[in-house]
Every structure is written in C-alpha cells, then in structure tokens.
Enzyme design. Structure first.
Site, PDB file in Angstrom:
ATOM      1  N   GLU A   1      -5.425  -2.026  -5.062  1.00 37.69           N
ATOM      2  CA  GLU A   1      -4.128  -2.395  -5.630  1.00 37.69           C
ATOM      3  C   GLU A   1      -4.162  -3.755  -6.328  1.00 37.69           C
ATOM      4  O   GLU A   1      -3.478  -3.964  -7.328  1.00 37.69           O
ATOM      5  CB  GLU A   1      -3.052  -2.408  -4.534  1.00 37.69           C
TER       6      GLU A   1
ATOM      7  N   HIS B   1       4.117   2.607   5.449  1.00 37.90           N
ATOM      8  CA  HIS B   1       4.457   3.269   4.185  1.00 37.90           C
ATOM      9  C   HIS B   1       5.922   3.045   3.821  1.00 37.90           C
ATOM     10  O   HIS B   1       6.336   3.307   2.699  1.00 37.90           O
ATOM     11  CB  HIS B   1       4.204   4.774   4.250  1.00 37.90           C
TER      12      HIS B   1
END
Ligand SMILES: Cc1ncc(C[n+]2csc(CCOP(=O)(O)OP(=O)(O)O)c2C)c(N)n1
Ligand SMILES: [Mg+2]
Lengths: 320, 316
Positions: free
Chosen positions: A54, A123
């Site tokens: 990321e 998440h």
C-alpha cells in the site's frame, strides 16, 4: 432514473472520468481483476494491478499526481491506510505547502470501512477523522449510490488529494443514480429533510438511521431536519449553522468513535458560532472507543441506530 | 572525463563545500538554522548529476545541497530558503530539509527517510505514460535502504519497467548510528539483483569513477527504460545535523576518510597531472567564497514571508 449499487456507481464514475480525461488511471491490488470492463475499455496501462504494498501504491500515486497524471488508487479497507500514511499525509498532504506551491496532488484514495460484513477491526475502522485532521487533504464519505458517483467524479477532478471512503454496509444497497454527468460538488452537504425542531447531522450509513428516526419523530409531531454531510473536509459549515440557528437543537451521529471524531468538530463549531441559538446541549451519538467487533450483534451495537437517534432527538425537544 | 570537465567538476564540488561551510559558519553565529551537510560526499552528487541531461528529474532528501547545486541551483535562493525567507525556492516554507526546485528539475524532495523512494515510481510512471526522453534519478541514503519502501520501490520499478536511476549514497552513517549497526550487508546492490534489476557499486569519492558509472547507468536506463541501482560508497565527514561534535565517531575511521576527501583528492590529481596550477586551484576556491558572500547578502536581505503566507498553498 437507473438504479445501481454504490459499488457499481463507483465503477460508473471511474469509467466516465477515464473516458473524459486520458490522464486518469486506476491502480490497486486487484483493480484490473475486479473491474475487467475498465481494462477492456481503457487498456492495461490505465488499470493496473499492483504488488501487495500500500505504501508504494500511494507513493506512486502521489508522485504521478505531482507530475501530470490523475491517479485513483484502491487501498481496499480503511485500516490498510496505515501502511500508506506517510505517502498520503506527509507527501500528498504536505509537499505542496512545503514547496511553496510548486506541486499539486490530484489523486483519489478509495477505501471501504464500516459495519456490515463482520470483518472485524482490521478491516473495519472508521478512521476518516485522522485524515480530516491532516492538512492538505479532502475527505468524502457518501451515503448513497447517486452521491457516490457524483462525488467521485468531483474528487477525480479536484486538484487535491481526496480520501474517498465507502461504507461497507452500503456497498450493495441499490439506489437511483441520475444519468449523465451529474457531478456532486465537494464541500456541499445535502439537506435530506427539512424541519424546524431539531437538526440531525450525519454521514454514510448512519444517515439512513437519521432518516428513519426523522420519519418516526414526524409521527409524533416533531420535525427533524436531516443533513447528510457527504464531504467531511471541506466541511459545509454554513448548512450546519443555518440549520442549528433555526432548530436550536443538534444531534450529531456517526459510526466512528467519539473522541476527536467529526462530531466533536461539529459540536465545537456550533458552540463557537451558534451558541446563542442553542436551546439544549448538543448530543453526539457515536461508536464507542473500542475496535470494531466481528460478531454480528456487537457489530450492530457499535453503530448508532434509528431508535437511539429518535430517542435523543425527542429528549432534546421535550427538554428531558 | 576531459581535463575541462574535471575542472568543472572541481568547481562544482568546491562551490558545494563553500556553500555548506558558509552555512555552518552562519549557524554558529545564529544567523541560519542548522543543516544536514554533505561535506565529503560532493563527488557523488557532482558525478551523478553531471551525467544527466536537462529533461531528467531528480528526487532527493534532507542532505540535498550537493544535488541542488550540482544541478545549477542559485546559492542565494538556497540560503534564503534555509533562512526561511520569501526568496527561497520554497518561499521559506521548507527550510533546509525538503528543498524542491521544480524549475531546475528537482522535484518532491522529502525528508521522511525513504519518502523519495516511494514518490520516484510515480514520477517515472508519469514520464513513461506521458512520453519524453527524460529519466528519473532518486538519491537516497544507506539508512533509507533499511526502510521497507526501498524494497517496495525497487520491486515496482523493476516490475513496471520504470526509467529510474536509483542512487544510494552509502555514507556509512544513518544519523547517529553507524551502518554496521543496522545491517549485515556490505552493499545494497545485491538487493537490486534479487528483484531483477541491474546495479553497480562505485567509489563515491572519485568523481571520475562516479561520473563514468552514472553515465553508463543513465544510458542503460534511457535505452532499456528499466531501472538501475547505483551505489556510491562515500563518507559523511561532518555530523548528521549541525551542530554535531561527532563524539560518537571512531576517530581513526574519520581520519582515514578525511585522507580521501574527494575535493582534496581531485585537486591533488589535477595539480599532479599538470592540468591545474596551484594558483588556478586557489582561484577556484576564492571564486566560490565570493559567490557565497553575495549569496549571504542576498538571503539576508530577502524579506520573511508575511502572515498571509501561513495558510497559503495548503490546497490547490
Ligand atoms: C522516517 C524517518 N525516520 C527517521 C528520520 C530521522 N532521520 C533523518 S535523516 C536520518 C538518517 C538517514 O540516514 P541515510 O538514509 O543513510 O541518509 P544520510 O543522512 O546518511 O544522508 C534519520 C534517522 C526521518 N527523517 N524520517
Ligand atoms: Mg547514510
């Protein structure tokens, strides 16, 4: 008006903006796999699967944004943004200012978050306020497919880095979406329902709880004004203040935790600029200071629900 | 390198040294903020930058004076930036640590160690997408190579064929920690090979060797549009950030590297080979001191930014 989900609205906005502007490109872990029609229409160089990293995805976006492209990156789930914090906050958010205005960062970061799939705290973390607190960034979090499409189009056209959060709980909810180039400007809240007795301010999934609460309150003769912020930064202060000056009562609702959340900012704003209009203390209904649990009943308990909103608003109006 | 280009290289290296020495002096008198100097590393900066062409873009970090001056930055505007003045390259908003000068192709300077590694891939992606001959040069330290972004950046650049020349300036120090305390690897070059990228390590205190290796690497990146990792082995002769008494530095190691000061080595070589007289060499140093006097005067005369600048350029 055609009906589509938030997920499809995001795809539609991406396709329209990529068609309109050849410098728009999409990058992320699996974007080319999951959005195959975009690959077919625009080609692999503009729809790029990336390595699982990321930080470099966000850094590549920032570097590309500063030198002529308009990248959209999909970092999947909001907790994963921690791996990209430096690139988003220190690079995209600051290097324009630090350089005395030499660079701009027209880029969009997509991430999902919120209760709905029982995916748990790594998440699901409504961390949007982190980015609201960071200079140089804009933050968007829509509550319905039409806004998702229109706001994403505006975000892609904006010359600043925009964090674009979508609510997991709304991903597959259908809604009408206008045809054509319906851009929803950043920084403009929507007044979903007008009312003179109490103002309910929210964004993303808890907007729906506010709308339900307002309907029930109306049955009891209480007229609630419902404001969907849509953009958290820049914050539409005028719409909030205008409403509170009218109603004198405010309930702010969001799923993110209370402390230093967007609700705290709105309560402070109203205290500073509309104190004289307040007829009751401001109430915040928020998620707790806890990581998001996976277990369905706990995940639901995390999110302020319509009943709680209704009861808080009623309490304010009835002076309880 | 021809004798002319060697003399030009010496001039640039002397200019960089004079600039940093001047700032150290000003700092001692309370007239400028402290800086991260690149004293001892001038050959690396000048050798690499002299191998570039004008359309190439440079990314650098906190230790950037050599890269900027080698690229032709105006010492007066650099000093103005260090002093937080309006005529600095970044209007005084950067200070010394993240000076970018887009007009000369130095972009997105980041002082987050490894930050430039994460941005270089995007700059190169723009180049590759929008066309043009230029390549991207990314300077970073041996410390930055310990960050995860080093791996992420090289991996993506190799995978996507991004035209980047990575230059690891291995100066043996990572702030106050010696490189030997942070990694078992003697060189970063094998890490490039592991990711399918070519690389080379060169004596970073020999400007001719650096220039030759860089020219070859630049040509390869231009031709193949693939990245390349060049390591320049050098030494940070002053402290991490002024003031720094270097009490933590092994004196014999420091002495050894002082004996290999790239400016002294080049000057001695040019004099020995009869390419430069002692008088000419002294004149080069005197010229650099003169340039610094005007630079200081320019920077000190430049106004501070106004209060209205506090919130300017946050958003586009
Ligand atoms: C992410 C981050 N961690 C720590 C620092 C503090 N710091 C600044 S420079 C530096 C050393 C960097 O070493 P290296 O990459 O070898 O570059 P050099 O200073 O030797 O040129 C450190 C630790 C920083 N700026 N950014
Ligand atoms: Mg170092």
């Amino acid at each position: 008006m055609p009906t589509m989900t938030v997920t499809d609205a995001v795809s539609a906005a991406l396709a329209e903006e990529m068609r309109r502007d050849p410098t728009v490109l999409l990058m992320g872990e699996g974007v080319a796999t999951k959005r195959l029609p975009l690959v077919e229409e625009f080609g692999a160089p503009r729809v790029r699967n990336t390595p699982l990293a990321e930080g470099i995805i966000a850094g590549t976006a920032a570097g590309a944004a500063a030198t002529g492209l308009r990248p959209v990156i999909d970092l999947l789930f909001a907790p994963f943004l921690t791996y990209a914090m430096d690139e988003i906050v220190n690079s995209a958010g600051k290097l324009r200012y630090i350089s005395g205005g030499q660079f701009a960062f027209p880029m969009v970061v997509l991430a999902q978050t919120g209760a709905g799939w029982g995916v748990g705290a790594q998440h699901n973390h409504n961390n949007e306020a982190w980015f609201v607190h960071s200079p140089g960034l804009k933050v968007v979090m829509p509550s319905n497919p039409a806004d998702a499409k229109g706001l994403l189009k505006a975000a892609i056209r904006d010359d600043n880095p925009v964090l674009f959060f979508t609510d997991i709980g709304l991903a597959y909810a259908d809604g009408p979406v206008p045809d054509g180039d319906a851009v929803v400007p950043l920084g403009k809240a929507a007044v979903l329902r007008e009312g003179a007795d109490v103002t309910l301010v929210s964004y993303a999934k808890t907007v729906h709880g506010c709308v339900q609460a307002a309907a029930r309150l109306a049955e009891a003769g209480i007229e609630a004004e419902v404001i969907d912020l849509r953009t958290l930064k820049p914050l539409d202060e005028d719409t909030i203040l205008r409403s509170v000056r009218k109603t004198g009562r405010l309930v702010v609702v969001h799923e993110a935790s209370r402390m230093c959340g967007v609700g705290a900012e709105i309560a402070a704003l109203v205290a500073e600029k509309a104190f004289g209009s307040l007829r009751a203390p401001v109430v915040r209904l928020t998620g707790p200071d806890a990581p998001a649990p996976a277990s369905y009943p706990l995940e639901q308990a995390f999110v302020p629900q319509a009943e709680a909103i209704e009861s808080a608003a009623r309490g304010l109006v009835e002076g309880r | 390198m021809t004798s002319d280009t060697l003399i030009q290289a010496l001039e640039r290296m002397v200019l960089i040294r004079a600039y940093e020495d001047t700032l150290v002096g000003l700092h001692g008198q309370g007239r400028a903020a402290g800086t991260c100097t690149s004293v001892g590393q001038e050959a690396s900066a000048v050798g690499v930058v002299s191998a570039l062409s004008s359309e190439d873009l440079i990314l650098t970090n906190h230790r950037s004076a050599g890269h900027l001056l080698a690229r032709g930055a105006d010492p007066g505007r650099l000093m103005a930036e260090v002093m937080g003045k309006r005529d600095g390259y970044c209007k005084g908003k950067s200070g010394s640590l993240h000076i970018a000068a887009k007009e000369i192709g130095v972009v997105l300077t980041s002082t987050i160690v490894g930050g430039e590694l994460a941005l270089a891939t995007g700059v190169a992606l723009s180049r590759a997408t929008l066309g043009g001959e230029g390549i991207v040069v990314c300077f970073f330290g041996d410390g930055a190579a310990c960050e995860g972004r080093f791996h992420e950046s090289l991996n993506l650049a190799a995978l996507w064929n991004l035209p980047i020349l990575y230059v690891c300036e291995n100066n043996q120090w990572q702030a106050f920690v010696h490189r030997k305390e942070t990694t078992l690897a003697d060189s970063v070059v094998p890490q490039a090979a592991a990711l399918g990228m070519d690389g080379k390590s060169v004596d970073g205190n020999d400007v001719e060797a650096v220039q030759a290796a860089a020219a070859e690497a630049v040509a390869a990146v231009r031709r193949t549009r693939k990245p390349f990792l060049l390591e320049t082995r050098t030494y940070r002769l002053r402290g991490h950030f002024e003031p720094d008494d270097q009490s933590y530095v092994d004196p014999s190691e420091l002495e050894q590297w002082r004996g290999r000061d790239p400016i002294a080595v080049l000057r001695a070589r040019l004099e020995r080979d009869g390419l430069l007289s002692m008088g000419e060499a002294d004149a080069i140093e005197a010229r650099a001191r003169g340039i610094m006097e005007s630079a200081v005067a320019f920077a000190e005369a430049s106004p501070y930014p106004g209060a209205e600048d506090l919130t300017r350029d946050v958003y586009a």
